[in-house]
Every structure is written in C-alpha cells, then in structure tokens.
Design a protein around this motif. Structure first.
Motif, PDB file in Angstrom:
ATOM      1  N   LEU A 262      -4.858 -19.222  47.982  1.00 52.87           N
ATOM      2  CA  LEU A 262      -6.106 -19.949  47.732  1.00 52.87           C
ATOM      3  C   LEU A 262      -5.788 -21.136  46.822  1.00 52.87           C
ATOM      4  O   LEU A 262      -4.708 -21.223  46.253  1.00 52.87           O
ATOM      5  CB  LEU A 262      -7.118 -19.037  47.052  1.00 52.87           C
ATOM      6  CG  LEU A 262      -7.568 -17.806  47.846  1.00 52.87           C
ATOM      7  CD1 LEU A 262      -8.519 -16.978  47.025  1.00 52.87           C
ATOM      8  CD2 LEU A 262      -8.218 -18.218  49.150  1.00 52.87           C
ATOM      9  N   GLU A 263      -6.769 -22.025  46.668  1.00 49.97           N
ATOM     10  CA  GLU A 263      -6.492 -23.222  45.877  1.00 49.97           C
ATOM     11  C   GLU A 263      -6.971 -23.112  44.442  1.00 49.97           C
ATOM     12  O   GLU A 263      -6.591 -23.901  43.602  1.00 49.97           O
ATOM     13  CB  GLU A 263      -7.149 -24.433  46.524  1.00 49.97           C
ATOM     14  CG  GLU A 263      -6.453 -24.841  47.792  1.00 49.97           C
ATOM     15  CD  GLU A 263      -7.434 -25.290  48.840  1.00 49.97           C
ATOM     16  OE1 GLU A 263      -8.018 -26.364  48.647  1.00 49.97           O
ATOM     17  OE2 GLU A 263      -7.629 -24.571  49.833  1.00 49.97           O
ATOM     18  N   PHE A 264      -7.889 -22.165  44.212  1.00 50.50           N
ATOM     19  CA  PHE A 264      -8.366 -22.015  42.841  1.00 50.50           C
ATOM     20  C   PHE A 264      -8.770 -20.573  42.581  1.00 50.50           C
ATOM     21  O   PHE A 264      -8.906 -19.781  43.502  1.00 50.50           O
ATOM     22  CB  PHE A 264      -9.531 -22.952  42.536  1.00 50.50           C
ATOM     23  CG  PHE A 264     -10.355 -23.307  43.727  1.00 50.50           C
ATOM     24  CD1 PHE A 264     -10.281 -24.575  44.265  1.00 50.50           C
ATOM     25  CD2 PHE A 264     -11.165 -22.360  44.340  1.00 50.50           C
ATOM     26  CE1 PHE A 264     -11.009 -24.891  45.390  1.00 50.50           C
ATOM     27  CE2 PHE A 264     -11.901 -22.683  45.464  1.00 50.50           C
ATOM     28  CZ  PHE A 264     -11.824 -23.951  45.988  1.00 50.50           C
ATOM     29  N   LEU A 265      -8.942 -20.274  41.318  1.00 53.86           N
ATOM     30  CA  LEU A 265      -9.309 -18.925  40.917  1.00 53.86           C
ATOM     31  C   LEU A 265     -10.562 -19.018  40.073  1.00 53.86           C
ATOM     32  O   LEU A 265     -10.557 -19.697  39.058  1.00 53.86           O
ATOM     33  CB  LEU A 265      -8.202 -18.299  40.071  1.00 53.86           C
ATOM     34  CG  LEU A 265      -6.852 -18.076  40.734  1.00 53.86           C
ATOM     35  CD1 LEU A 265      -6.003 -19.309  40.596  1.00 53.86           C
ATOM     36  CD2 LEU A 265      -6.180 -16.890  40.103  1.00 53.86           C
ATOM     37  N   PRO A 266     -11.615 -18.327  40.473  1.00 48.95           N
ATOM     38  CA  PRO A 266     -12.820 -18.338  39.653  1.00 48.95           C
ATOM     39  C   PRO A 266     -12.479 -17.802  38.265  1.00 48.95           C
ATOM     40  O   PRO A 266     -11.745 -16.836  38.134  1.00 48.95           O
ATOM     41  CB  PRO A 266     -13.747 -17.369  40.379  1.00 48.95           C
ATOM     42  CG  PRO A 266     -13.219 -17.275  41.753  1.00 48.95           C
ATOM     43  CD  PRO A 266     -11.761 -17.508  41.678  1.00 48.95           C
ATOM     44  N   GLY A 267     -12.977 -18.476  37.245  1.00 56.91           N
ATOM     45  CA  GLY A 267     -12.734 -18.005  35.890  1.00 56.91           C
ATOM     46  C   GLY A 267     -11.483 -18.574  35.244  1.00 56.91           C
ATOM     47  O   GLY A 267     -11.242 -18.373  34.074  1.00 56.91           O
ATOM     48  N   ARG A 268     -10.675 -19.278  36.030  1.00 54.50           N
ATOM     49  CA  ARG A 268      -9.484 -19.876  35.437  1.00 54.50           C
ATOM     50  C   ARG A 268      -9.402 -21.324  35.891  1.00 54.50           C
ATOM     51  O   ARG A 268      -9.840 -21.657  36.992  1.00 54.50           O
ATOM     52  CB  ARG A 268      -8.231 -19.152  35.882  1.00 54.50           C
ATOM     53  CG  ARG A 268      -8.292 -17.696  35.528  1.00 54.50           C
ATOM     54  CD  ARG A 268      -6.938 -17.065  35.468  1.00 54.50           C
ATOM     55  NE  ARG A 268      -7.125 -15.642  35.228  1.00 54.50           N
ATOM     56  CZ  ARG A 268      -7.174 -14.750  36.217  1.00 54.50           C
ATOM     57  NH1 ARG A 268      -7.004 -15.126  37.461  1.00 54.50           N
ATOM     58  NH2 ARG A 268      -7.384 -13.490  35.949  1.00 54.50           N
ATOM     59  N   THR A 269      -8.869 -22.143  35.043  1.00 54.07           N
ATOM     60  CA  THR A 269      -8.721 -23.533  35.447  1.00 54.07           C
ATOM     61  C   THR A 269      -7.261 -23.939  35.398  1.00 54.07           C
ATOM     62  O   THR A 269      -6.460 -23.358  34.681  1.00 54.07           O
ATOM     63  CB  THR A 269      -9.501 -24.495  34.534  1.00 54.07           C
ATOM     64  OG1 THR A 269      -9.240 -24.129  33.191  1.00 54.07           O
ATOM     65  CG2 THR A 269     -10.975 -24.472  34.818  1.00 54.07           C
ATOM     66  N   VAL A 270      -6.960 -24.933  36.179  1.00 59.75           N
ATOM     67  CA  VAL A 270      -5.601 -25.465  36.198  1.00 59.75           C
ATOM     68  C   VAL A 270      -5.462 -26.429  35.026  1.00 59.75           C
ATOM     69  O   VAL A 270      -6.156 -27.429  34.951  1.00 59.75           O
ATOM     70  CB  VAL A 270      -5.320 -26.180  37.531  1.00 59.75           C
ATOM     71  CG1 VAL A 270      -3.960 -26.847  37.500  1.00 59.75           C
ATOM     72  CG2 VAL A 270      -5.399 -25.195  38.678  1.00 59.75           C
ATOM     73  N   ASN A 271      -4.588 -26.085  34.115  1.00 60.98           N
ATOM     74  CA  ASN A 271      -4.357 -26.905  32.947  1.00 60.98           C
ATOM     75  C   ASN A 271      -3.434 -28.067  33.276  1.00 60.98           C
ATOM     76  O   ASN A 271      -3.614 -29.179  32.800  1.00 60.98           O
ATOM     77  CB  ASN A 271      -3.735 -26.033  31.845  1.00 60.98           C
ATOM     78  CG  ASN A 271      -3.707 -26.719  30.513  1.00 60.98           C
ATOM     79  OD1 ASN A 271      -4.600 -27.502  30.215  1.00 60.98           O
ATOM     80  ND2 ASN A 271      -2.698 -26.433  29.720  1.00 60.98           N
ATOM     81  N   LYS A 272      -2.453 -27.771  34.120  1.00 68.52           N
ATOM     82  CA  LYS A 272      -1.456 -28.779  34.442  1.00 68.52           C
ATOM     83  C   LYS A 272      -0.915 -28.529  35.849  1.00 68.52           C
ATOM     84  O   LYS A 272      -0.600 -27.384  36.200  1.00 68.52           O
ATOM     85  CB  LYS A 272      -0.299 -28.646  33.445  1.00 68.52           C
ATOM     86  CG  LYS A 272       0.355 -29.971  33.061  1.00 68.52           C
ATOM     87  CD  LYS A 272       1.651 -29.715  32.338  1.00 68.52           C
ATOM     88  CE  LYS A 272       1.491 -29.540  30.836  1.00 68.52           C
ATOM     89  NZ  LYS A 272       2.769 -29.172  30.182  1.00 68.52           N
ATOM     90  N   HIS A 273      -0.844 -29.583  36.646  1.00 68.04           N
ATOM     91  CA  HIS A 273      -0.174 -29.480  37.950  1.00 68.04           C
ATOM     92  C   HIS A 273       1.299 -29.786  37.753  1.00 68.04           C
ATOM     93  O   HIS A 273       1.643 -30.810  37.168  1.00 68.04           O
ATOM     94  CB  HIS A 273      -0.765 -30.494  38.931  1.00 68.04           C
ATOM     95  CG  HIS A 273      -2.028 -30.010  39.568  1.00 68.04           C
ATOM     96  ND1 HIS A 273      -2.028 -29.097  40.586  1.00 68.04           N
ATOM     97  CD2 HIS A 273      -3.315 -30.299  39.321  1.00 68.04           C
ATOM     98  CE1 HIS A 273      -3.276 -28.841  40.945  1.00 68.04           C
ATOM     99  NE2 HIS A 273      -4.083 -29.551  40.187  1.00 68.04           N
ATOM    100  N   LEU A 274       2.152 -28.914  38.234  1.00 66.13           N
ATOM    101  CA  LEU A 274       3.585 -29.120  38.010  1.00 66.13           C
ATOM    102  C   LEU A 274       4.319 -29.528  39.288  1.00 66.13           C
ATOM    103  O   LEU A 274       5.529 -29.646  39.312  1.00 66.13           O
ATOM    104  CB  LEU A 274       4.205 -27.853  37.422  1.00 66.13           C
ATOM    105  CG  LEU A 274       3.642 -27.484  36.043  1.00 66.13           C
ATOM    106  CD1 LEU A 274       3.947 -26.051  35.700  1.00 66.13           C
ATOM    107  CD2 LEU A 274       4.170 -28.409  34.970  1.00 66.13           C
ATOM    108  N   GLY A 275       3.564 -29.711  40.354  1.00 60.95           N
ATOM    109  CA  GLY A 275       4.176 -30.229  41.579  1.00 60.95           C
ATOM    110  C   GLY A 275       4.595 -29.156  42.563  1.00 60.95           C
ATOM    111  O   GLY A 275       4.368 -27.966  42.358  1.00 60.95           O
TER     112      GLY A 275
END
Lengths: 119, 176
Positions: A14-27
């Motif tokens: 999946l591309e995201f997780l409810p309840g968590r956010t992406v702090n940094k994309h590392l590629g």
C-alpha cells in the motif's frame, strides 16, 4: 528513531498507513535474484509436463528467489536508514530454460506516528 | 516405416495418458479449490489501494505462488485451437486454477498471521520455459491487514513486533 540493527522493517504494497505519516522519502530500493534448478529437477519437471499439475520444485525455487530478492531490498533500505518500504511491486521474467529473474522494488521511507491518532 | 508407426503410437499413447491424468488432476484440483475457498471466505481479498480506517491495523506483505504445468493433451488441443483461432479453453482453465491456487496460498499465509483483510492484491504471471510445453507461474501478493489491540500499536510493534501475545505492548508510545 527506533530502527535498530536487525529489526524487521515494515513492508507493504500500500502507499500509506492510517495513523502514520511519512517523515522522509528515501527513494527507490530494489532487490533481484536469478536462480535456476539443477538438471535432475528439470528432467523431473519435463515428465510432469506430460500429465499436468503443479511443478513443486519450480514453485519452491521461485518462492526462495523471491525471499532472497526481498531480503536484498530490505538490506538496502536499512542501510539508508529506512524503517519501512511501501508500495512494493514484484516482477518476474523467465530469461532461459529453467531460470527466472525475480525483481522487487519499493519506496524506502521513514515513518513516524501521527500525533494524536492513537488516543 | 516401423519407426514412424512407433512414433505415432507413442504420441497417441501420450495423448490418452495426458487426457486421463490431466482430467483427473484438474477435477481433483477444482474440488480442493472450491473447498478451500469456502473455508477461507471469512477473509476478504480487496483490490483497493486505500486501507480501512475503522481501527488500527498492522500491515504485512503476503504472497502466494504456484507453478502449474499443462499436460500433453491440453498442449495438443491448444495447438489445434491455435490453428483455427478462438478461445483456448484448455489454457483458460489452467490459468484459472493457478490464479485461484495462488490467491488461496496467499490467504492461508494471511490468516496464519491473524489478518482481517488482504488489501491491494496484485498478480504477476510468467511463462516458465520447460521444454516444449507450457508451464506458467502465477504470483498473487497483497497487504495483510492485521488488527491491533484497541489501544493502537506503537511504530515499534508494527516494525519489529510479532502479533503473538504482544497485546499488552500495544500502548501509545511516543519516544520517536
């Protein structure tokens, strides 16, 4: 961050997780593996070919290769400080008789808990 | 002359054997597939990219794969159909079996981990070259959504935790 040496990374397609956010994309991170079976297995498989059915040897071969490719991808993700790999995709190509390449890729990210979601 | 007869006899023999064994194997496989599908019906597989937000889930990648071979008779029949054009039904049923089997294996792995859904299912189908006849590999993969305890998990639990007996560890932890 919590990510410690040897911990299991979160992997998901999946591309995201409810309840968590992406702090940094590392590629992009990726792993691949090319494997083939020994001749005995190939001969056994060609007999099975007459009667149909599952070729268990090949199923195992591809499952092992997929594990290995995933492991390589995760090593790469860990080495750049990710704690999760999202949006994973697998791709398979047969490159010669009895040999197949497994390729797996995904986005390495640093996830953090979204403030105020777990109350 | 003799060798031609022997070859023809061998081909006919293989056709009959392929037909008998192939048909029996297919029927048996379909029966098993239907049974397993019925017993795993409580675990829905959903082809959506958007995870449910009704509660907190842990996400885990699960896969199922199978390499399935056609039989001599199917190969022959497919050759005929190929010549005239049209639906190649022998291979349709082959791939249908493989795909359903792959989904079932994926679901079995998901339910071992206590998942409530499998989201974003994707397929990957490859022809594995083994001699003259067709063998296909079907991979099914998706994200198993494993419900966490009511309080919600920490990132640590999702990252490194096992679901087994860690319900007391599911407390909000904001050390990040």
């Amino acid at each position: 961050m919590h990510t410690t040496e040897g911990s299991i990374l979160l992997i998901s397609n999946l591309e995201f997780l409810p309840g968590r956010t992406v702090n940094k994309h590392l590629g992009l991170v990726q792993g691949s593996s090319v494997r083939s079976k020994h001749v005995g297995r190939d001969i056994a498989a060609s007999f099975k070919n007459f009667f149909g059915g599952e070729l268990k040897g090949y199923t195992e071969l591809l499952a092992d290769s997929r594990d290995e490719a995933t492991e390589r991808m995760l090593e790469q993700a860990k080495s750049i400080g990710a704690n999760a790999v999202l949006n994973i995709r697998y791709s398979t190509s047969s490159i010669a008789a009895g040999a197949a390449e497994i390729f797996v890729y995904g986005t390495a990210v640093e996830l953090v808990d979204q403030p105020g979601t777990h109350e | 002359m003799n060798s031609v007869l022997i070859q023809a006899g061998l081909a006919v023999g293989l056709l009959i054997l392929g037909y008998l064994f192939g048909t029996i194997a297919e029927k048996r496989h379909y029966k098993k597939i239907r049974q397993r599908e019925a017993s795993s019906a409580h675990l829905p597989v959903i082809a959506s990219r958007y995870p449910p937000e009704d509660r907190i889930y842990e996400q885990r990648l699960v896969r199922g794969e199978v390499v399935i071979s056609s039989d001599y008779f199917k190969g022959f029949l497919a050759g005929l159909v190929n010549f005239f054009g049209g639906r190649v039904t022998p291979f349709e049923s082959l791939l249908d079996r493989a795909r359903r089997e792959a989904i079932l294996r994926m679901k079995e792995r998901a339910s071992e981990q206590g998942a409530a859904y499998v989201f974003n299912i994707k397929f990957d189908t490859t022809r594995i070259a083994t001699g003259r006849l067709a063998a296909m590999e079907v991979l099914a993969y998706g994200t198993a959504m494993v419900p966490s305890a009511e309080t919600g998990p920490t990132l640590d639990d999702a990252v490194g935790g096992m679901l087994l007996n860690n319900s007391d560890a599911m407390t909000t932890n904001t050390q990040i």
